[in-house]
Write a protein that holds these residues in place. Structure first.
Motif, PDB file in Angstrom:
ATOM      1  N   LEU A   8      12.265  -1.996 -12.148  1.00  0.00           N
ATOM      2  CA  LEU A   8      12.294  -0.547 -12.031  1.00  0.00           C
ATOM      3  C   LEU A   8      11.796   0.101 -13.324  1.00  0.00           C
ATOM      4  O   LEU A   8      12.246  -0.249 -14.424  1.00  0.00           O
ATOM      5  CB  LEU A   8      13.729  -0.093 -11.741  1.00  0.00           C
ATOM      6  CG  LEU A   8      14.056   1.393 -11.782  1.00  0.00           C
ATOM      7  CD1 LEU A   8      13.327   2.128 -10.667  1.00  0.00           C
ATOM      8  CD2 LEU A   8      15.565   1.598 -11.673  1.00  0.00           C
ATOM      9  N   VAL A   9      10.890   1.061 -13.217  1.00  0.00           N
ATOM     10  CA  VAL A   9      10.378   1.770 -14.390  1.00  0.00           C
ATOM     11  C   VAL A   9      11.292   2.955 -14.696  1.00  0.00           C
ATOM     12  O   VAL A   9      11.514   3.818 -13.838  1.00  0.00           O
ATOM     13  CB  VAL A   9       8.934   2.260 -14.166  1.00  0.00           C
ATOM     14  CG1 VAL A   9       8.462   3.067 -15.383  1.00  0.00           C
ATOM     15  CG2 VAL A   9       8.001   1.087 -13.926  1.00  0.00           C
ATOM     16  N   ARG A  10      11.833   2.963 -15.915  1.00  0.00           N
ATOM     17  CA  ARG A  10      12.641   4.087 -16.397  1.00  0.00           C
ATOM     18  C   ARG A  10      12.268   4.356 -17.842  1.00  0.00           C
ATOM     19  O   ARG A  10      12.309   3.458 -18.680  1.00  0.00           O
ATOM     20  CB  ARG A  10      14.151   3.796 -16.326  1.00  0.00           C
ATOM     21  CG  ARG A  10      14.711   3.665 -14.916  1.00  0.00           C
ATOM     22  CD  ARG A  10      16.242   3.657 -14.914  1.00  0.00           C
ATOM     23  NE  ARG A  10      16.816   4.968 -15.106  1.00  0.00           N
ATOM     24  CZ  ARG A  10      17.323   5.439 -16.241  1.00  0.00           C
ATOM     25  NH1 ARG A  10      17.331   4.691 -17.338  1.00  0.00           N
ATOM     26  NH2 ARG A  10      17.841   6.643 -16.323  1.00  0.00           N
ATOM     27  N   ASN A  11      11.913   5.617 -18.136  1.00  0.00           N
ATOM     28  CA  ASN A  11      11.565   6.012 -19.502  1.00  0.00           C
ATOM     29  C   ASN A  11      10.511   5.090 -20.125  1.00  0.00           C
ATOM     30  O   ASN A  11      10.643   4.637 -21.262  1.00  0.00           O
ATOM     31  CB  ASN A  11      12.822   6.056 -20.380  1.00  0.00           C
ATOM     32  CG  ASN A  11      13.857   7.033 -19.862  1.00  0.00           C
ATOM     33  OD1 ASN A  11      13.516   8.102 -19.372  1.00  0.00           O
ATOM     34  ND2 ASN A  11      15.128   6.662 -19.953  1.00  0.00           N
ATOM     35  N   LYS A  12       9.488   4.781 -19.330  1.00  0.00           N
ATOM     36  CA  LYS A  12       8.330   4.004 -19.773  1.00  0.00           C
ATOM     37  C   LYS A  12       8.667   2.558 -20.139  1.00  0.00           C
ATOM     38  O   LYS A  12       7.926   1.891 -20.868  1.00  0.00           O
ATOM     39  CB  LYS A  12       7.636   4.688 -20.963  1.00  0.00           C
ATOM     40  CG  LYS A  12       7.110   6.087 -20.638  1.00  0.00           C
ATOM     41  CD  LYS A  12       6.435   6.720 -21.845  1.00  0.00           C
ATOM     42  CE  LYS A  12       5.927   8.111 -21.496  1.00  0.00           C
ATOM     43  NZ  LYS A  12       5.257   8.755 -22.643  1.00  0.00           N
ATOM     44  N   LYS A  13       9.808   2.085 -19.647  1.00  0.00           N
ATOM     45  CA  LYS A  13      10.212   0.694 -19.855  1.00  0.00           C
ATOM     46  C   LYS A  13      10.688   0.118 -18.521  1.00  0.00           C
ATOM     47  O   LYS A  13      10.900   0.837 -17.549  1.00  0.00           O
ATOM     48  CB  LYS A  13      11.341   0.590 -20.890  1.00  0.00           C
ATOM     49  CG  LYS A  13      10.941   1.025 -22.295  1.00  0.00           C
ATOM     50  CD  LYS A  13      10.040   0.016 -22.978  1.00  0.00           C
ATOM     51  CE  LYS A  13       9.750   0.422 -24.419  1.00  0.00           C
ATOM     52  NZ  LYS A  13       8.880  -0.548 -25.099  1.00  0.00           N
TER      53      LYS A  13
END
Length: 680
Positions: free
Chosen positions: A383-388
């Motif tokens: 999952l992508v969250r805050n570019k991570k």
């Protein structure tokens, strides 16, 4: 009948009087009880004044004086403590407790010569020899100090700090090989002795054992990021040996190819009825390598198949923050596909297949910090969250527990303890489903929730315990409980309200069944003895309790504490003292105030352990060791237990199980007023 009632009445009175007796065996006067109350509520000076007022008119002067000495020690008033101890020694020159207390107090007062003036018997006990050795070391008599430490160790082999001090002496003498062995022995006995990391790394450098030095310095830097000596030493080592930081792509590629994802036996009976749980395995990841166990599919957020493979494969998943897409590459670094989807899901049709994640970091901020390859059942989500990237494992509750139970408790422990752990872990998981929903998962794979190390950790005995308790959870008043647990409660589990200010009726203090009942608060002296000695209990069972987990000793330097505070943006100057503000009946410290030359800082709850260089628990007493500048050089902590100590005590459960208690009896002891319910 009246005669019987009268006998029972007399018996109750006698029991009440017996329980009220102090460490000297006499019933304390009312003002003594008031002094104890002041002590536990953090009013140390009032406690001191109350004991002082009690002494002149009290025939049992010794009891009050011993408690007064303990308070003088805790507050660094060593001249007063020494004067009082000299008075007691004059009356009882052969009393071993008083003699030992005098030697210890003289050293903590930075008056080692007072110790060396004492005649040391050839039959002196180990503890006397230890403090005598410290005095010799402090005065520069290194050879004599070595001999005294060795004599002390010959009488009592488990003394990690004695080995630590020997390491310091040998390092000073530049006997690096012997210093290395001493530090290694200290860490073998107490792996929480993180202050030994840097000096041991120095011995490795001197002995040209550079990879070992690099690993230890890297770990030490994580614990002491403010320590410029550690940083400088590490930078110099890497500059002189750059190969230490390099892992060639070819070597890493071959290592990944060599790993075989294990094939497991999935639950087949009523599998569809078992609820699913999402575990956050890693967060803020830029890229990662995985290896699949066989035929697999990768879907995007719209449930479209982006990749189907019939074979095992090593793939890399990474996020491109500039172009805002996830991409999947093969082990050669060649892109297979890219996707603008918010997340990807990897799944198998065959539930016996697993996925390996490479180089999973664990234990960040703890002394067991490291990285390892881990394999997991079920689906994997990225999952992508805050570019991570956040890495999530979706698995059914029972197969999740197959890995949790042996991650939290040794699978070699008695079966009823494993069954109790399985029920507690299942209960905790259900009670906390959705806790991290905003991050895309239910629970973490760390001690923040429950430790979940995957398939490589699974064992037959723990799996049997999970199967035997399938679907069973704990309820209180028909509501699922917060089934907290910790490694070792030190013989007395804690109330949830004492540490977290959440008073849950089923999480009350539970005294170990092998220990005598305790109806009152212990006096300062009795508390110090309780935390310094090793009363026999189920929690201290030698097979199921690390010696340094049940009772522990830790020296925390003033410089390290000041450095840690500054690193947190809290500069209170030079630390002058510590003061407990709140202490529970069990001895647990929930608030402690640090006083410095520029101000004060109040620390609460679980943060106390972390701030004081990873104390094992909040149940402790302490004394300052004064330096030549008349400020504390160290704070010496004596403590009990490992972890928060609330709920199930894992070592205590194992000890009870070994003595024949069932998982039902174990759970009722630690979770009071609860009942077992079968959820599915």
């Amino acid at each position: 009948m009246k005669k019987l009632l009268f006998i029972i009445f007399l018996s109750l009175i006698w029991t009440s009087l017996t329980l009220a007796k102090t460490e000297t065996g006499k019933t304390p006067p009312a003002n003594s009880n008031q002094a104890v109350k002041f002590y536990y509520s953090g009013q140390i000076q009032k406690s001191i004044e109350t004991y002082q007022a009690e002494i002149p008119n009290n025939p049992d002067k010794k009891r009050a004086l011993l408690n007064l000495i303990r308070l003088y020690q805790e507050t660094g008033q060593y001249p007063k403590a020494l004067t009082s101890l000299q008075e007691l020694l004059h009356n009882e020159p052969q009393n071993p407790r008083i003699r030992l207390e005098y030697l210890k107090t003289a050293y903590l007062a930075n008056k080692p010569k007072l110790i060396l003036r004492q005649s040391l018997s050839p039959e002196a006990p180990s503890k006397e020899l230890y403090w005598y050795a410290l005095a010799l070391k402090a005065t520069g008599n290194l050879e004599a100090a070595i001999e005294a430490f060795q004599k002390s160790l010959s009488k009592s082999a488990f003394q990690p700090l004695a080995y630590y001090h020997l390491g310091q002496i040998y390092l000073q003498k530049k006997d690096f090989q012997t210093a290395k062995k001493a530090y290694q022995k200290a860490l073998t006995q107490e792996f929480n002795l993180i202050s030994a990391f840097f000096p041991l790394a120095q011995t490795y450098i001197a002995l040209e054992e550079y990879p070992r030095a690099y690993r230890l310095l890297t770990n030490a830097q994580k614990f002491f990021p403010w320590n410029q000596k550690i940083t400088t030493t590490l930078e110099k080592l890497v500059a002189e040996h750059p190969e230490l930081e390099k892992v060639t792509p070819i070597t890493a590629k071959k290592a990944r190819e060599a790993v075989e994802p294990p094939q497991v036996t999935p639950i087949s009976d009523k599998r569809s009825k078992i609820p699913l749980v999402k575990i956050g395995l890693a967060q803020k990841v830029s890229d990662l390598f995985i290896k699949t166990g066989g035929e697999f599919y990768i879907f995007n957020a719209q449930n479209q198949i982006l990749l189907k493979s019939f074979e095992k494969a090593v793939i890399q998943i990474r996020y491109n923050p500039q172009k805002k897409y996830l991409e999947v590459l093969n082990n050669e670094g060649k892109r297979i596909f890219k996707s603008s989807s918010a997340y990807l899901t990897l799944k198998y049709n065959d539930p016996s297949l697993t996925t390996v994640l490479f180089n999973v970091q664990f234990g960040q901020g703890s002394y067991w910090y490291g990285a390892e390859n881990r394999a997991y059942r079920g689906k994997m989500q990225f999952l992508v969250r805050n570019k991570k990237i956040t890495v999530i494992n979706q698995v059914n509750m029972e197969e999740y527990l197959y890995a949790v139970v042996p991650s939290e408790m040794s699978a070699s422990w008695p079966r009823s303890a494993l069954e109790a752990q399985a029920i507690a872990a299942r209960t905790y998981a259900f009670a906390n489903l959705g806790r991290y929903r905003k991050y895309g998962f239910d629970l973490k794979a760390t001690v923040a929730s429950q430790v979940y190390r995957g398939v490589f950790r699974e064992r037959k005995r723990s799996t049997t315990a999970v199967n035997a308790t399938r679907g069973k959870i704990l309820l209180h008043n028909n509501k699922i409980i917060s089934a907290f647990f910790s490694a070792n409660c030190g013989g007395y589990s804690q109330s949830s309200g004492a540490l977290w200010s959440i008073n849950l009726p089923y999480l009350k203090p539970a005294l170990d069944k092998l220990l005598p009942p305790r109806s009152k608060y212990l006096s300062p002296v009795a508390l110090a003895r309780w935390l310094s000695e090793r009363p026999e209990s189920y929690s201290s069972h030698p097979k199921y309790s690390a010696r340094s987990a049940y009772r522990w000793l830790k020296w925390v330097s003033r410089s390290d504490l000041e450095g840690r505070l500054k690193h947190k943006g809290k500069d209170i100057g030079q630390i002058q003292s510590l003061q407990v503000i709140s202490r529970s009946k069990t001895g647990l410290v929930s608030k402690i105030q640090i006083k410095g030359t520029k101000g004060t800082y109040l620390v609460k709850g679980d943060r106390i352990r972390g701030l004081f260089n990873k104390l094992r628990s909040n149940t402790f007493i302490f004394q300052p060791k004064m330096g030549s500048d008349n400020l504390p050089e160290y704070f010496i902590f004596h403590g009990a237990g490992w972890g928060h100590g609330i709920g199930l005590c894992q070592s205590g459960a194992a000890g009870m199980a070994a003595d024949g208690y069932s998982h039902v009896e174990i759970l009722k002891h630690y979770y009071q007023g609860t009942a077992i319910h079968t959820k599915y």
